[in-house]
Design a protein around this motif. Structure first.
Motif, PDB file in Angstrom:
ATOM      1  N   ALA A 117       8.313  -1.644  14.512  1.00 26.69           N
ATOM      2  CA  ALA A 117       8.214  -3.060  14.875  1.00 26.69           C
ATOM      3  C   ALA A 117       6.772  -3.473  15.141  1.00 26.69           C
ATOM      4  O   ALA A 117       6.394  -4.625  14.893  1.00 26.69           O
ATOM      5  CB  ALA A 117       9.084  -3.353  16.107  1.00 26.69           C
ATOM      6  N   GLY A 118       5.951  -2.540  15.626  1.00 33.50           N
ATOM      7  CA  GLY A 118       4.573  -2.864  15.933  1.00 33.50           C
ATOM      8  C   GLY A 118       3.675  -3.002  14.722  1.00 33.50           C
ATOM      9  O   GLY A 118       2.588  -3.582  14.818  1.00 33.50           O
ATOM     10  N   ILE A 119       4.107  -2.453  13.582  1.00 31.58           N
ATOM     11  CA  ILE A 119       3.290  -2.542  12.365  1.00 31.58           C
ATOM     12  C   ILE A 119       3.937  -3.430  11.308  1.00 31.58           C
ATOM     13  O   ILE A 119       3.366  -3.648  10.247  1.00 31.58           O
ATOM     14  CB  ILE A 119       3.039  -1.144  11.756  1.00 31.58           C
ATOM     15  CG1 ILE A 119       4.356  -0.513  11.275  1.00 31.58           C
ATOM     16  CG2 ILE A 119       2.325  -0.237  12.751  1.00 31.58           C
ATOM     17  CD1 ILE A 119       4.175   0.685  10.377  1.00 31.58           C
ATOM     18  N   ALA A 120       5.126  -3.952  11.613  1.00 31.98           N
ATOM     19  CA  ALA A 120       5.908  -4.670  10.599  1.00 31.98           C
ATOM     20  C   ALA A 120       5.193  -5.896  10.062  1.00 31.98           C
ATOM     21  O   ALA A 120       5.227  -6.169   8.858  1.00 31.98           O
ATOM     22  CB  ALA A 120       7.267  -5.067  11.177  1.00 31.98           C
ATOM     23  N   GLY A 121       4.543  -6.650  10.929  1.00 30.35           N
ATOM     24  CA  GLY A 121       3.860  -7.854  10.483  1.00 30.35           C
ATOM     25  C   GLY A 121       2.671  -7.551   9.592  1.00 30.35           C
ATOM     26  O   GLY A 121       2.492  -8.159   8.533  1.00 30.35           O
ATOM     27  N   ARG A 122       1.870  -6.607  10.010  1.00 30.59           N
ATOM     28  CA  ARG A 122       0.707  -6.213   9.211  1.00 30.59           C
ATOM     29  C   ARG A 122       1.135  -5.665   7.854  1.00 30.59           C
ATOM     30  O   ARG A 122       0.528  -5.961   6.821  1.00 30.59           O
ATOM     31  CB  ARG A 122      -0.104  -5.173   9.975  1.00 30.59           C
ATOM     32  CG  ARG A 122      -1.262  -4.570   9.208  1.00 30.59           C
ATOM     33  CD  ARG A 122      -2.277  -5.601   8.792  1.00 30.59           C
ATOM     34  NE  ARG A 122      -3.444  -4.970   8.214  1.00 30.59           N
ATOM     35  CZ  ARG A 122      -4.345  -5.617   7.480  1.00 30.59           C
ATOM     36  NH1 ARG A 122      -4.198  -6.905   7.264  1.00 30.59           N
ATOM     37  NH2 ARG A 122      -5.383  -4.993   6.987  1.00 30.59           N
ATOM     38  N   LEU A 123       2.191  -4.873   7.849  1.00 31.38           N
ATOM     39  CA  LEU A 123       2.672  -4.307   6.588  1.00 31.38           C
ATOM     40  C   LEU A 123       3.140  -5.406   5.641  1.00 31.38           C
ATOM     41  O   LEU A 123       2.869  -5.349   4.433  1.00 31.38           O
ATOM     42  CB  LEU A 123       3.802  -3.318   6.859  1.00 31.38           C
ATOM     43  CG  LEU A 123       4.408  -2.623   5.641  1.00 31.38           C
ATOM     44  CD1 LEU A 123       3.353  -1.830   4.871  1.00 31.38           C
ATOM     45  CD2 LEU A 123       5.551  -1.701   6.084  1.00 31.38           C
ATOM     46  N   LEU A 124       3.830  -6.415   6.160  1.00 26.34           N
ATOM     47  CA  LEU A 124       4.246  -7.530   5.312  1.00 26.34           C
ATOM     48  C   LEU A 124       3.042  -8.207   4.666  1.00 26.34           C
ATOM     49  O   LEU A 124       3.087  -8.598   3.502  1.00 26.34           O
ATOM     50  CB  LEU A 124       5.027  -8.560   6.120  1.00 26.34           C
ATOM     51  CG  LEU A 124       6.517  -8.314   6.346  1.00 26.34           C
ATOM     52  CD1 LEU A 124       7.119  -9.493   7.091  1.00 26.34           C
ATOM     53  CD2 LEU A 124       7.262  -8.083   5.044  1.00 26.34           C
ATOM     54  N   ALA A 125       1.969  -8.359   5.431  1.00 25.42           N
ATOM     55  CA  ALA A 125       0.776  -8.995   4.886  1.00 25.42           C
ATOM     56  C   ALA A 125       0.181  -8.189   3.742  1.00 25.42           C
ATOM     57  O   ALA A 125      -0.363  -8.748   2.789  1.00 25.42           O
ATOM     58  CB  ALA A 125      -0.267  -9.187   5.994  1.00 25.42           C
ATOM     59  N   LEU A 126       0.290  -6.861   3.832  1.00 32.78           N
ATOM     60  CA  LEU A 126      -0.226  -6.010   2.759  1.00 32.78           C
ATOM     61  C   LEU A 126       0.650  -6.085   1.508  1.00 32.78           C
ATOM     62  O   LEU A 126       0.142  -6.055   0.385  1.00 32.78           O
ATOM     63  CB  LEU A 126      -0.307  -4.557   3.233  1.00 32.78           C
ATOM     64  CG  LEU A 126      -1.263  -4.259   4.386  1.00 32.78           C
ATOM     65  CD1 LEU A 126      -1.137  -2.803   4.815  1.00 32.78           C
ATOM     66  CD2 LEU A 126      -2.705  -4.569   3.997  1.00 32.78           C
ATOM     67  N   LEU A 127       1.955  -6.175   1.697  1.00 31.05           N
ATOM     68  CA  LEU A 127       2.882  -6.159   0.569  1.00 31.05           C
ATOM     69  C   LEU A 127       3.022  -7.505  -0.116  1.00 31.05           C
ATOM     70  O   LEU A 127       3.301  -7.567  -1.321  1.00 31.05           O
ATOM     71  CB  LEU A 127       4.266  -5.702   1.039  1.00 31.05           C
ATOM     72  CG  LEU A 127       4.380  -4.310   1.647  1.00 31.05           C
ATOM     73  CD1 LEU A 127       5.826  -4.052   2.088  1.00 31.05           C
ATOM     74  CD2 LEU A 127       3.914  -3.235   0.687  1.00 31.05           C
ATOM     75  N   SER A 128       2.849  -8.594   0.609  1.00 30.86           N
ATOM     76  CA  SER A 128       3.173  -9.914   0.065  1.00 30.86           C
ATOM     77  C   SER A 128       2.297 -10.267  -1.131  1.00 30.86           C
ATOM     78  O   SER A 128       1.100  -9.980  -1.160  1.00 30.86           O
ATOM     79  CB  SER A 128       3.021 -10.988   1.146  1.00 30.86           C
ATOM     80  OG  SER A 128       1.685 -11.102   1.572  1.00 30.86           O
ATOM     81  N   GLY A 129       2.918 -10.851  -2.140  1.00 34.28           N
ATOM     82  CA  GLY A 129       2.225 -11.261  -3.351  1.00 34.28           C
ATOM     83  C   GLY A 129       1.963 -10.146  -4.332  1.00 34.28           C
ATOM     84  O   GLY A 129       1.298 -10.357  -5.347  1.00 34.28           O
ATOM     85  N   ARG A 130       2.485  -8.955  -4.058  1.00 29.21           N
ATOM     86  CA  ARG A 130       2.186  -7.795  -4.900  1.00 29.21           C
ATOM     87  C   ARG A 130       3.459  -7.167  -5.465  1.00 29.21           C
ATOM     88  O   ARG A 130       4.524  -7.249  -4.865  1.00 29.21           O
ATOM     89  CB  ARG A 130       1.412  -6.735  -4.092  1.00 29.21           C
ATOM     90  CG  ARG A 130       0.049  -7.221  -3.618  1.00 29.21           C
ATOM     91  CD  ARG A 130      -0.661  -6.168  -2.784  1.00 29.21           C
ATOM     92  NE  ARG A 130      -1.914  -6.679  -2.264  1.00 29.21           N
ATOM     93  CZ  ARG A 130      -3.084  -6.618  -2.899  1.00 29.21           C
ATOM     94  NH1 ARG A 130      -3.153  -6.037  -4.085  1.00 29.21           N
ATOM     95  NH2 ARG A 130      -4.167  -7.125  -2.359  1.00 29.21           N
ATOM     96  N   VAL A 131       3.311  -6.525  -6.610  1.00 28.78           N
ATOM     97  CA  VAL A 131       4.371  -5.706  -7.177  1.00 28.78           C
ATOM     98  C   VAL A 131       4.410  -4.391  -6.394  1.00 28.78           C
ATOM     99  O   VAL A 131       3.368  -3.767  -6.156  1.00 28.78           O
ATOM    100  CB  VAL A 131       4.127  -5.428  -8.670  1.00 28.78           C
ATOM    101  CG1 VAL A 131       5.189  -4.491  -9.236  1.00 28.78           C
ATOM    102  CG2 VAL A 131       4.089  -6.737  -9.455  1.00 28.78           C
ATOM    103  N   LEU A 132       5.595  -3.971  -5.988  1.00 29.09           N
ATOM    104  CA  LEU A 132       5.759  -2.723  -5.247  1.00 29.09           C
ATOM    105  C   LEU A 132       5.811  -1.562  -6.234  1.00 29.09           C
ATOM    106  O   LEU A 132       6.578  -1.584  -7.202  1.00 29.09           O
ATOM    107  CB  LEU A 132       7.058  -2.779  -4.446  1.00 29.09           C
ATOM    108  CG  LEU A 132       7.300  -1.684  -3.418  1.00 29.09           C
ATOM    109  CD1 LEU A 132       6.310  -1.805  -2.262  1.00 29.09           C
ATOM    110  CD2 LEU A 132       8.734  -1.754  -2.901  1.00 29.09           C
ATOM    111  N   VAL A 133       4.994  -0.552  -6.001  1.00 31.00           N
ATOM    112  CA  VAL A 133       4.914   0.610  -6.886  1.00 31.00           C
ATOM    113  C   VAL A 133       5.135   1.869  -6.061  1.00 31.00           C
ATOM    114  O   VAL A 133       4.633   1.992  -4.932  1.00 31.00           O
ATOM    115  CB  VAL A 133       3.540   0.692  -7.582  1.00 31.00           C
ATOM    116  CG1 VAL A 133       3.464   1.927  -8.491  1.00 31.00           C
ATOM    117  CG2 VAL A 133       3.263  -0.576  -8.378  1.00 31.00           C
ATOM    118  N   GLY A 134       5.896   2.802  -6.598  1.00 35.67           N
ATOM    119  CA  GLY A 134       6.092   4.073  -5.926  1.00 35.67           C
ATOM    120  C   GLY A 134       6.669   5.092  -6.877  1.00 35.67           C
ATOM    121  O   GLY A 134       7.126   4.766  -7.972  1.00 35.67           O
TER     122      GLY A 134
END
Length: 226
Positions: free
Chosen positions: A80-97
């Motif tokens: 929960a403490g990193i959820a917001g920051r992580l969303l900012a990193l992921l948003s607008g991008r294609v997820l790759v893994g």
């Protein structure tokens, strides 16, 4: 559960290459214990690296695989403490893994636990892309697929090491993806949750594992935006 709305869509930002270590194999029963994101722009150029240990609020799971002991998690943030920051990193991008469906399932489950629904993020799987190129003589594990294109110098089963290897592998495989522009456009057009409520309530420092090389990594992260 709040709907995915509020953050305005914009131009495609590129790719978010993710890897995570977990306390077990079930996204419903187990928790994330470490995650990493390597950002690539639309031309597959590196933009940044972000990694943190995550307090799973319970047993750490298979230490013999991921190497994380309970004592390594002192001071580690909860998801929960990193959820917001992580969303900012992921948003607008294609997820790759590598086997990205597994990574995505864990992320969806972790966000669901704090009442946030992820959008239907376009994704690309390097395992699937490697399989499409032809029979793999040594299998489709990340280690085998990476070795097939000359990537051998990294530490498997550490989230940042695996994310780096996956990003390099993806750069080799991406030229064969015909619908790449369409996926980028789709990623840029999604709406994401606003940094409010539970997402804004906690903004914990990210804490990388102590023996992870610091080269090009960002061990402690605050603030919104990549």
């Amino acid at each position: 559960m709040p709907s995915v709305s509020g953050r305005n869509p914009g131009a495609p930002r590129g790719f978010a290459v993710v890897d995570l270590e977990a306390t077990g194999s079930s996204s419903h029963r187990h928790r994330v214990v470490e995650l990493a994101v390597v950002l690539l722009d639309r031309d597959l150029e590196p933009q940044g690296e972000f990694t943190t240990l995550v307090d799973p609020q319970g047993p750490v799971g298979p230490t013999h695989i991921h190497g994380i002991e309970p004592e390594h998690l002192g001071g580690a943030p909860r998801f929960a403490g990193i959820a917001g920051r992580l969303l900012a990193l992921l948003s607008g991008r294609v997820l790759v893994g590598h086997n990205v469906g597994c990574d995505r399932a864990f992320l969806v489950a972790e966000y669901a636990r704090i009442g946030v629904r992820l959008p239907d993020v376009p994704e690309l799987c390097t395992m699937r892309l490697a399989a499409e190129r032809g029979p793999a003589p040594y299998g489709l594990s990340l280690r085998a697929c990476a070795a097939a294109v000359g990537i051998t110098d990294w530490r498997p089963h550490a989230a940042l090491g695996d994310a780096r290897a996956t990003a390099t592998l993806f750069a080799h495989l991406a030229p064969g993806v015909r619908d790449l522009p369409a996926l980028l456009a789709l990623a840029g057009g999604l709406r994401w949750p606003e940094p409010s409520g539970v997402l804004a309530a906690a903004d914990a420092l990210w804490m990388r594992r102590g023996n992870e090389p610091a080269r090009r990594s960002v061990p402690n992260v605050r603030h919104w935006g990549a």
